[in-house]
Design a protein around this motif. Structure first.
Motif, PDB file in Angstrom:
ATOM      1  N   THR A   5       0.845  -1.199   0.000  1.00 46.54           N
ATOM      2  CA  THR A   5       0.000   0.000   0.000  1.00 46.54           C
ATOM      3  C   THR A   5       0.875   1.240   0.000  1.00 46.54           C
ATOM      4  O   THR A   5       1.851   1.321   0.743  1.00 46.54           O
ATOM      5  CB  THR A   5      -0.908   0.019   1.249  1.00 46.54           C
ATOM      6  N   VAL A   6       0.526   2.189  -0.841  1.00 47.65           N
ATOM      7  CA  VAL A   6       1.228   3.477  -0.843  1.00 47.65           C
ATOM      8  C   VAL A   6       0.334   4.501  -0.171  1.00 47.65           C
ATOM      9  O   VAL A   6      -0.854   4.622  -0.488  1.00 47.65           O
ATOM     10  CB  VAL A   6       1.583   3.884  -2.282  1.00 47.65           C
ATOM     11  N   ASN A   7       0.895   5.200   0.793  1.00 42.54           N
ATOM     12  CA  ASN A   7       0.150   6.198   1.561  1.00 42.54           C
ATOM     13  C   ASN A   7       0.470   7.585   1.033  1.00 42.54           C
ATOM     14  O   ASN A   7       1.637   7.898   0.782  1.00 42.54           O
ATOM     15  CB  ASN A   7       0.561   6.130   3.040  1.00 42.54           C
ATOM     16  N   LEU A   8      -0.561   8.400   0.873  1.00 40.22           N
ATOM     17  CA  LEU A   8      -0.349   9.799   0.482  1.00 40.22           C
ATOM     18  C   LEU A   8      -0.754  10.669   1.663  1.00 40.22           C
ATOM     19  O   LEU A   8      -1.798  10.401   2.286  1.00 40.22           O
ATOM     20  CB  LEU A   8      -1.219  10.171  -0.716  1.00 40.22           C
ATOM     21  N   VAL A   9       0.033  11.666   1.967  1.00 37.19           N
ATOM     22  CA  VAL A   9      -0.328  12.601   3.035  1.00 37.19           C
ATOM     23  C   VAL A   9      -0.319  13.997   2.453  1.00 37.19           C
ATOM     24  O   VAL A   9       0.702  14.440   1.905  1.00 37.19           O
ATOM     25  CB  VAL A   9       0.680  12.573   4.207  1.00 37.19           C
ATOM     26  N   VAL A  10      -1.451  14.685   2.582  1.00 35.51           N
ATOM     27  CA  VAL A  10      -1.542  16.028   1.985  1.00 35.51           C
ATOM     28  C   VAL A  10      -2.562  16.852   2.746  1.00 35.51           C
ATOM     29  O   VAL A  10      -3.524  16.317   3.299  1.00 35.51           O
ATOM     30  CB  VAL A  10      -1.925  15.920   0.481  1.00 35.51           C
ATOM     31  N   ALA A  11      -2.331  18.150   2.774  1.00 40.57           N
ATOM     32  CA  ALA A  11      -3.325  19.093   3.293  1.00 40.57           C
ATOM     33  C   ALA A  11      -3.768  19.967   2.127  1.00 40.57           C
ATOM     34  O   ALA A  11      -2.927  20.470   1.383  1.00 40.57           O
ATOM     35  CB  ALA A  11      -2.718  19.952   4.402  1.00 40.57           C
TER      36      ALA A  11
END
Ligand SMILES: NC(=O)c1ccc[n+]([C@@H]2O[C@H](COP(=O)([O-])OP(=O)(O)OC[C@H]3O[C@@H](n4cnc5c(N)ncnc54)[C@H](OP(=O)(O)O)[C@@H]3O)[C@@H](O)[C@H]2O)c1
Length: 186
Positions: A5-11
């Motif tokens: 799984t690839v996690n993306l973190v963004v605001a």
């Protein structure tokens, strides 16, 4: 082996803007703390997480704070002549994803986090090579932006309940409302 799984973190703010002139247009300390915690924490003390970012995002981090500590930093660039100090250099998106999730570095990587900017998020969101989890901090404000993310709803992402350790209510800091949301695409 790291999960695939690839996690993306963004605001992102109301118009899905994420940046303006090389920086993030707002400052939410609780979101910075969330970013640090989620990208740094591992269950296995022998392993680290990896953070994968574009060249401009790397240089948007103040020099004294990069590489992001206790994480394997990977910088994507077709132009940089050599790897930035403390980071690995990749010439495309697919190779480091393979190396970190199932390949030669996977034995010491617990989770992979894509941390920007827009084309890197886009490439991850559009790819059907791996399952994706998106940690999206919705910033309920209108900010002038020149950098955006694609709409998760338009790219097959479905909102899922937050894990117990991520608050789901709308929070406020310095009169700015924001909310942590989690999306998945398989
Ligand atoms: N709100 C948030 O959560 C958040 C998170 C991260 C960043 N940001 C903001 O976003 C902005 C920076 O993002 P950005 O979209 O302008 O730039 P970026 O994605 O960080 O960097 C773009 C550069 O990365 C390299 N690159 C991207 N994809 C590549 C690939 N597949 N293969 C090889 N190299 C690749 C290229 O570098 P070369 O030109 O060297 O080839 C490209 O010019 C800043 O304003 C930053 O503050 C916001």
């Amino acid at each position: 082996m790291a999960t695939s799984t690839v996690n993306l973190v963004v605001a992102a703010c109301n118009n899905l803007g994420i940046g303006f002139e090389g920086r993030i247009p707002w400052r939410i300390k609780q979101d910075l703390a969330f970013f640090k915690k989620i990208t740094s924490t591992t269950q296995d003390p022998e392993k680290q997480n990896a953070v994968v970012m574009g060249r401009k995002t790397w240089f948007s981090i103040p020099a004294k704070f990069r590489p992001l500590p206790k994480r394997i930093n990977v910088v994507l660039s077709r132009e940089l002549p050599e790897a930035p100090k403390g980071a690995l250099l990749a010439r495309n998106f697919a190779d480091p994803m393979e190396m970190l999730t199932t390949g030669s570095l996977s034995w010491k990587v617990e989770s992979v986090f894509v941390i920007g900017g827009s084309s890197v998020y886009e490439e991850a969101m559009m790819s059907d090579r791996f399952p994706c989890r998106l940690y999206l901090t919705r910033v309920f404000g209108d900010f002038k932006c020149d950098t955006f993310i694609p709409s998760p709803d338009d790219h097959g992402f479905q909102k899922v309940p937050n894990p117990d350790d991520i608050p789901s209510e709308t929070l406020t800091e310095n009169d700015l409302d924001f909310r942590f949301e989690v999306y998945e695409k398989n």
